[in-house]
Motif scaffolding. Structure first.
Motif, short mmCIF file in Angstrom:
data_model
loop_
_atom_site.label_atom_id
_atom_site.label_comp_id
_atom_site.label_asym_id
_atom_site.label_seq_id
_atom_site.Cartn_x
_atom_site.Cartn_y
_atom_site.Cartn_z
N ILE A 258 -2.32 61.89 -28.52
CA ILE A 258 -2.80 62.40 -27.83
C ILE A 258 -2.31 64.13 -27.07
O ILE A 258 -2.94 64.46 -26.41
N GLN A 262 -2.72 67.42 -25.96
CA GLN A 262 -3.33 67.68 -24.39
C GLN A 262 -3.40 68.87 -23.79
O GLN A 262 -4.35 69.56 -23.49
N SER A 265 -4.65 71.70 -26.16
CA SER A 265 -5.41 71.66 -25.99
C SER A 265 -6.30 72.70 -24.17
O SER A 265 -7.41 73.72 -24.53
N VAL A 287 -16.12 64.39 -22.31
CA VAL A 287 -15.82 63.66 -22.84
C VAL A 287 -15.70 62.09 -21.81
O VAL A 287 -16.10 61.05 -22.80
N THR A 319 -10.55 59.00 -34.47
CA THR A 319 -9.61 59.64 -33.51
C THR A 319 -9.01 61.30 -34.11
O THR A 319 -9.07 62.19 -33.90
N GLY A 322 -11.24 63.84 -34.69
CA GLY A 322 -12.19 64.31 -32.99
C GLY A 322 -9.98 65.27 -32.75
O GLY A 322 -10.43 65.87 -31.71
N VAL A 323 -9.48 64.80 -33.64
CA VAL A 323 -8.56 66.22 -32.74
C VAL A 323 -7.79 66.97 -34.44
O VAL A 323 -7.05 68.13 -33.92
N ILE A 326 -9.62 70.16 -34.07
CA ILE A 326 -10.07 71.15 -32.68
C ILE A 326 -9.61 73.07 -32.68
O ILE A 326 -10.23 73.82 -33.18
N LEU A 342 -15.52 66.63 -30.59
CA LEU A 342 -15.00 66.26 -29.08
C LEU A 342 -15.71 65.19 -28.71
O LEU A 342 -15.17 63.72 -28.36
N PHE A 345 -13.75 62.50 -30.89
CA PHE A 345 -12.32 62.14 -29.82
C PHE A 345 -12.66 60.86 -28.84
O PHE A 345 -11.81 59.77 -28.80
N THR A 349 -10.88 57.20 -29.19
CA THR A 349 -9.69 56.78 -28.19
C THR A 349 -10.59 55.96 -26.97
O THR A 349 -10.28 55.24 -26.11
N PHE A 403 -2.11 69.90 -33.55
CA PHE A 403 -3.04 69.02 -33.93
C PHE A 403 -3.05 68.45 -34.74
O PHE A 403 -3.21 67.28 -35.34
#
Length: 442
Positions: A258, A262, A265, A287, A319, A322-323, A326, A342, A345, A349, A403
């Motif tokens: 994650i 971060q 992103s 989120v 997840t 969601g990652v 992206i 998202l 994601f 999480t 990602f």
């Protein structure tokens, strides 16, 4: 009453209504702390970049924050086992408030690093907060309580980024730091008067300080080595339990994945999707809203119906969606297709994080829950040290790489989740000297 350097500080007894709902007060104090954190977080990469930091340096700044969390999480957790959760929460909140004053005046990269280091020390109190929850809940309600703590993160990411974006746009980055410091300062006052102590075995601070002043007769270097050996010995003992070892591994892998993406992103949204700071705040809030819904209410019902093992598995699978996808959506679809990704994601999480913590506590022996929670937070912080640096380097090579790596790590976490199904969930009361030997499902 506490005597400190000639001054007398009186702690007033909590009103009866406060004693009946310690989790509500803990939730509120953690929430205020996280709102202050959320105010700063989305603005940090841009702020550092304005000061001349490269993407790699931005990763190092984030790693500084995580490094302090890594070092102080077990310290706060272990200390809370001795002197209680309340004084640890008070001290750490105070340090966090001071850190944002430094942030407000950080006109150079070294000052920004100092501010983030202090903030990491202050925010390392999550282990103590988790131990607080284990003090006042039973095994049946612990997942719900951990979900409430996770919901505080979600609300912090709803309110914080929105406030931060508005303040920066209208008053500048300096005022962002002052508002965060004032908010957490109010958090300190709230905890001082209304947060009761939950650790019934805690010693008085004066007794603890008195024992600490006694000369040990050992050289400083030997004392450091002894403490390091004790720390490593405790960690070895903790991971001698297979489910705890698996959960700590899953914690590292999930968190690394994650935080690896971060900062990437935020940079991707700003540089590729051309989103403004305020729009990035909206994404964080989006989120956060989903996280609050899941962790604040749904997770308890889902846990009763499906159990921790299945939710932990589903958390990793969602997840992954969601990652991984992206960076591959069209540039104009961030607020359409991007919101859909998202959504997964946020769901993933919101399930994986609190369930990991809850299972870690349920598989632990009760005498050292604060210490084991501290190990868990240390592992989490260790991932946060290397994750941003790795993500920044990968982003510099190819923006989609952080990602892709995060998606691969979610697959690894899924494998670990499946392996946990063979161990029964039950709390243990083994002595601190005895390793935990959980039963396997035949």
């Amino acid at each position: 009453m506490l005597y400190l350097s000639g001054f007398t500080i009186t702690y007033y007894k909590q009103p009866p209504c406060m004693k009946k709902s310690p989790l509500a007060i803990l939730f509120l104090t953690v929430l205020l702390d996280l709102i202050g954190f959320g105010i700063v977080l989305p603005l940090l990469p841009t702020y550092a970049k304005d000061l001349g930091a490269s993407p790699f340096m931005i990763g190092l700044i984030a790693a500084t924050y995580a490094s302090m969390q890594f070092l102080f999480s077990p310290v706060w957790g272990r200390l809370s086992d001795f002197i209680g959760r309340r004084p640890v929460m008070l001290g750490s909140i105070f340090v966090a408030s001071i850190s944002y004053l430094f942030f407000a005046k950080a006109s150079t990269i070294p000052l920004l690093i100092l501010a983030r280091a202090l903030s990491g020390i202050g925010s390392a109190n999550i282990a103590a907060a988790q131990a607080y929850i284990t003090d006042v809940t039973d095994s049946n309600s612990r997942s719900k309580a951990m979900g409430m703590l996770g919901a505080a993160f979600g609300i912090g990411f709803i309110i914080g980024p929105l406030i931060g974006g508005v303040i920066k746009t209208n008053f500048g980055i300096e005022m962002v730091g002052f508002i965060a410091a004032a908010l957490i300062g109010f958090d300190f006052i709230l905890a001082l008067f209304f947060l009761p102590e939950s650790n019934k075995e805690a010693k008085k601070i004066s007794d603890y300080l008195g024992s600490a002043r006694k000369p040990s007769g050992k050289p400083l270097l030997f004392s450091i080595k002894e403490k390091s050996a004790n720390y490593l010995g405790g960690m070895v003992q903790a991971v001698s339990s297979p489910p705890i070892a698996l959960l700590l591994s899953a914690n590292f892998i999930f968190t690394f994945g994650i935080v690896n993406m971060q900062i990437a992103s935020i940079l991707l949204w700003k540089e590729y999707f051309l989103a403004s700071d305020q729009q990035i705040g909206y994404l964080f809030a989006y989120v956060g809203v989903i996280s609050v819904v899941v962790q604040g209410g749904l997770i308890n019902q889902l846990n009763k119906r499906f159990g921790e093992h299945k939710l932990f598995l589903w958390g990793h699978l969602t997840t992954f969606i969601g990652v991984f996808f992206i960076p591959f959506i069209p540039q104009t679809t961030l607020f359409t297709l991007g919101l859909g990704i998202l959504f997964f994601f946020a769901i993933g999480t919101s399930l994986a994080n609190p369930i990991n913590i809850s299972m870690l506590s349920l598989y632990s022996y009760t005498q050292k829950q604060g210490q084991i929670m501290g190990y868990g937070q240390s592992i989490n912080s260790l991932a946060r040290i290397f994750g941003p640096v790795c993500g920044s380097m990968l982003y510099g090579i190819l923006p989609s790489m952080p990602f892709i790596v995060a998606g691969i790590l979610m697959v690894a976490g899924t494998v670990i989740s499946l392996s946990l199904f063979r161990y029964k969930i039950e709390a243990f009361d083994a002595t601190p000297e005895s390793p935990v030997s959980p039963q396997t499902v035949e």
